[in-house]
Write an enzyme that holds these catalytic residues in place. Structure first.
Site, PDB file in Angstrom:
ATOM      1  CG  LEU A  20      -1.881   1.077   1.509  1.00 51.29           C
ATOM      2  CD1 LEU A  20      -3.092   0.520   2.269  1.00 51.29           C
ATOM      3  CD2 LEU A  20      -1.277   2.212   2.302  1.00 51.29           C
ATOM      4  N   GLY A  54       0.039   8.656  -1.170  1.00 51.41           N
ATOM      5  CA  GLY A  54       0.662   9.685  -2.013  1.00 51.41           C
ATOM      6  C   GLY A  54       1.118   9.088  -3.328  1.00 51.41           C
ATOM      7  CB  SER A  56       2.130  13.224  -7.248  1.00 54.06           C
ATOM      8  OG  SER A  56       3.069  14.230  -7.560  1.00 54.06           O
ATOM      9  N   GLY A  57       4.973  12.131  -7.914  1.00 60.96           N
ATOM     10  CA  GLY A  57       6.346  12.213  -7.428  1.00 60.96           C
ATOM     11  C   GLY A  57       6.940  10.907  -6.906  1.00 60.96           C
ATOM     12  CB  VAL A  97      -3.016   9.866   5.074  1.00 61.19           C
ATOM     13  CG1 VAL A  97      -2.829   8.927   3.899  1.00 61.19           C
ATOM     14  CG2 VAL A  97      -2.297  11.191   4.858  1.00 61.19           C
ATOM     15  CE1 TYR A 145       7.342  18.386   3.935  1.00 63.85           C
ATOM     16  CE2 TYR A 145       9.628  19.021   4.271  1.00 63.85           C
ATOM     17  CZ  TYR A 145       8.680  18.198   3.674  1.00 63.85           C
ATOM     18  OH  TYR A 145       9.080  17.182   2.838  1.00 63.85           O
ATOM     19  CE  LYS A 168       7.721  15.054   5.305  1.00 67.11           C
ATOM     20  NZ  LYS A 168       7.119  13.787   4.847  1.00 67.11           N
ATOM     21  CB  THR A 213       8.588  15.566  -6.775  1.00 63.99           C
ATOM     22  OG1 THR A 213       8.664  16.380  -5.597  1.00 63.99           O
ATOM     23  CG2 THR A 213       9.416  14.318  -6.596  1.00 63.99           C
TER      24      THR A 213
HETATM   25  P1  NAD Z   1       4.201  15.331  -4.356  1.00 65.05           P
HETATM   26  O1  NAD Z   1       3.524  16.592  -4.001  1.00 65.05           O
HETATM   27  O2  NAD Z   1       4.669  15.116  -5.724  1.00 65.05           O
HETATM   28  O3  NAD Z   1       3.258  14.092  -3.949  1.00 65.05           O
HETATM   29  C1  NAD Z   1       2.545  14.043  -2.731  1.00 65.05           C
HETATM   30  C2  NAD Z   1       1.279  13.233  -2.956  1.00 65.05           C
HETATM   31  O4  NAD Z   1       0.587  13.144  -1.701  1.00 65.05           O
HETATM   32  C3  NAD Z   1       0.298  13.882  -3.946  1.00 65.05           C
HETATM   33  O5  NAD Z   1      -0.123  12.929  -4.910  1.00 65.05           O
HETATM   34  C4  NAD Z   1      -0.856  14.317  -3.082  1.00 65.05           C
HETATM   35  O6  NAD Z   1      -2.124  14.299  -3.730  1.00 65.05           O
HETATM   36  C5  NAD Z   1      -0.793  13.297  -1.949  1.00 65.05           C
HETATM   37  N1  NAD Z   1      -1.468  13.760  -0.730  1.00 65.05           N
HETATM   38  C6  NAD Z   1      -1.377  14.999  -0.179  1.00 65.05           C
HETATM   39  N2  NAD Z   1      -2.162  15.062   0.900  1.00 65.05           N
HETATM   40  C7  NAD Z   1      -2.748  13.855   1.044  1.00 65.05           C
HETATM   41  C8  NAD Z   1      -3.662  13.319   1.982  1.00 65.05           C
HETATM   42  N3  NAD Z   1      -4.150  14.062   2.994  1.00 65.05           N
HETATM   43  N4  NAD Z   1      -4.061  12.033   1.839  1.00 65.05           N
HETATM   44  C9  NAD Z   1      -3.588  11.281   0.808  1.00 65.05           C
HETATM   45  N5  NAD Z   1      -2.728  11.746  -0.115  1.00 65.05           N
HETATM   46  C10 NAD Z   1      -2.308  13.011  -0.002  1.00 65.05           C
HETATM   47  O7  NAD Z   1       5.405  15.208  -3.306  1.00 65.05           O
HETATM   48  P2  NAD Z   1       6.731  14.306  -3.320  1.00 65.05           P
HETATM   49  O8  NAD Z   1       7.865  15.199  -3.585  1.00 65.05           O
HETATM   50  O9  NAD Z   1       6.536  13.099  -4.145  1.00 65.05           O
HETATM   51  O10 NAD Z   1       6.801  13.916  -1.780  1.00 65.05           O
HETATM   52  C11 NAD Z   1       6.498  12.609  -1.293  1.00 65.05           C
HETATM   53  C12 NAD Z   1       6.948  12.534   0.159  1.00 65.05           C
HETATM   54  O11 NAD Z   1       8.367  12.727   0.223  1.00 65.05           O
HETATM   55  C13 NAD Z   1       6.332  13.614   1.056  1.00 65.05           C
HETATM   56  O12 NAD Z   1       6.075  13.076   2.324  1.00 65.05           O
HETATM   57  C14 NAD Z   1       7.419  14.651   1.138  1.00 65.05           C
HETATM   58  O13 NAD Z   1       7.323  15.412   2.317  1.00 65.05           O
HETATM   59  C15 NAD Z   1       8.658  13.770   1.119  1.00 65.05           C
HETATM   60  N6  NAD Z   1       9.855  14.492   0.691  1.00 65.05           N
HETATM   61  C16 NAD Z   1       9.945  15.066  -0.540  1.00 65.05           C
HETATM   62  C17 NAD Z   1      11.095  15.746  -0.905  1.00 65.05           C
HETATM   63  C18 NAD Z   1      11.276  16.403  -2.244  1.00 65.05           C
HETATM   64  O14 NAD Z   1      12.281  17.117  -2.431  1.00 65.05           O
HETATM   65  N7  NAD Z   1      10.386  16.189  -3.211  1.00 65.05           N
HETATM   66  C19 NAD Z   1      12.148  15.845   0.006  1.00 65.05           C
HETATM   67  C20 NAD Z   1      12.034  15.240   1.248  1.00 65.05           C
HETATM   68  C21 NAD Z   1      10.869  14.564   1.592  1.00 65.05           C
END
Ligand code: NAD
Length: 263
Positions: free
Chosen positions: A24, A27, A30-31, A78, A171, A175, A206
């Site tokens: 499972l 998120g 995306s990304g 979530v 944020y 984290k 992303t």
């Molecule tokens: P992203 O914005 O591309 O994807 C996040 C996804 O989470 C989206 O599809 C969004 O619709 C979904 N989402 C948001 N709120 C939600 C909710 N309440 N319930 C269910 N889904 C929800 O972001 P990403 O860059 O792919 O980030 C993924 C994870 O990695 C996140 O936790 C982010 O904090 C962490 N992260 C990202 C980076 C970065 O540089 N991109 C760095 C460190 C940590």
């Protein structure tokens, strides 16, 4: 990103480490979440793509090998206990409890401390930290209740949770909390055969990173020894390792995927 693709490893040389698993991924629309779904499917897992945004989750589903024959989409928020409860019950009824869960759902609502509304602080904590807690709890309860003897949960922290960041009190607090939550969960769940680890990414290319002002991103890149942003597939490959038995003696760990930033 040629360098990133080269670094993500040759899949043809890998075993299908996740065959017969149900994973499972929150998120997943995306990304990093989407890259995790794709990597897991390539390694033989059936994937439950979870997102609050149905159309993006469906898009991820269409990108997976064997599409909707093996994999499925569930819409859930979530941050809402009832939504997470319904999600895990529905997955169980549809199939079985997921033995792998990856918490990628996350948001930013940036602003300086002196100007931040309490709502922006609370919302980010609710999605990033409480959302991770709710999914860990629901999946662990389902696994233990079903008599499963193993499980792997992977949570997404962030390097800024370790070092702090201007404009991100909410944020970074969320984290840092994810890393502590991961360690406590690992201690409580080890006796049930459930491992719990965190991945701590630096700056990954992303939609979330695209929100960072270009001037700030340029400054960050100067601090990254590898001199580039990470690719989501490079986080996904670490996630596949932590989900698989290749990491069978690792729990409570935080793995930095940062290109050397803030080491
Ligand atoms: P992203 O914005 O591309 O994807 C996040 C996804 O989470 C989206 O599809 C969004 O619709 C979904 N989402 C948001 N709120 C939600 C909710 N309440 N319930 C269910 N889904 C929800 O972001 P990403 O860059 O792919 O980030 C993924 C994870 O990695 C996140 O936790 C982010 O904090 C962490 N992260 C990202 C980076 C970065 O540089 N991109 C760095 C460190 C940590």
């Amino acid at each position: 990103m040629a360098a990133a693709a080269a670094g993500s490893g040759s899949l043809s040389s890998l075993r299908l480490r996740l065959s017969s698993r149900l994973a499972l991924v929150t998120g997943g629309g995306s990304g990093i979440g989407r890259a995790v779904c794709q990597r897991f499917a390539e390694e033989g897992s059936a994937v439950v793509v979870v997102d609050v945004d149905e159309s993006s989750a469906e898009e991820t589903l269409r990108s997976l090998p064997h599409g909707d024959q093996r994999h499925s989409v569930f819409v859930a928020d979530v941050s809402c206990p009832q939504s997470v409860h319904s999600l895990v019950s529905a997955v169980q009824q549809f199939s079985r409890p997921p033995c792998v869960a990856v918490n990628c759902a996350g948001i930013t609502m940036d602003g300086l401390l002196l100007k931040m509304e309490a709502e922006a602080f609370e919302r980010v904590l609710k999605v990033n930290l409480m959302g991770t807690f709710l999914v860990i709890q629901a999946v662990a309860r389902a696994l233990i209740g079903s008599g499963a003897k193993r499980g792997s949960i992977v949570n997404l922290g962030s390097i800024v949770g370790k070092v702090g960041n201007v404009g991100q009190t909410n944020y970074t607090a969320s984290k840092a909390g994810v890393v502590a939550l991961t360690k406590s969960s690992a201690k409580e769940l080890a006796r049930f055969g459930i491992r719990c680890n965190a991945i701590v990414p630096g700056f990954i290319d992303t939609r979330m990173a695209a929100k960072v002002p270009p001037k700030v991103l340029d400054k960050v890149l100067q601090l990254v020894p590898m001199g580039r942003l990470g690719d989501a597939s490079e986080v996904a490959s670490v996630c596949a390792f932590l989900a698989s038995d290749d990491s069978s003696y690792i729990t409570g760990a935080s793995v930095e995927v940062t290109g050397g930033l803030f080491m």
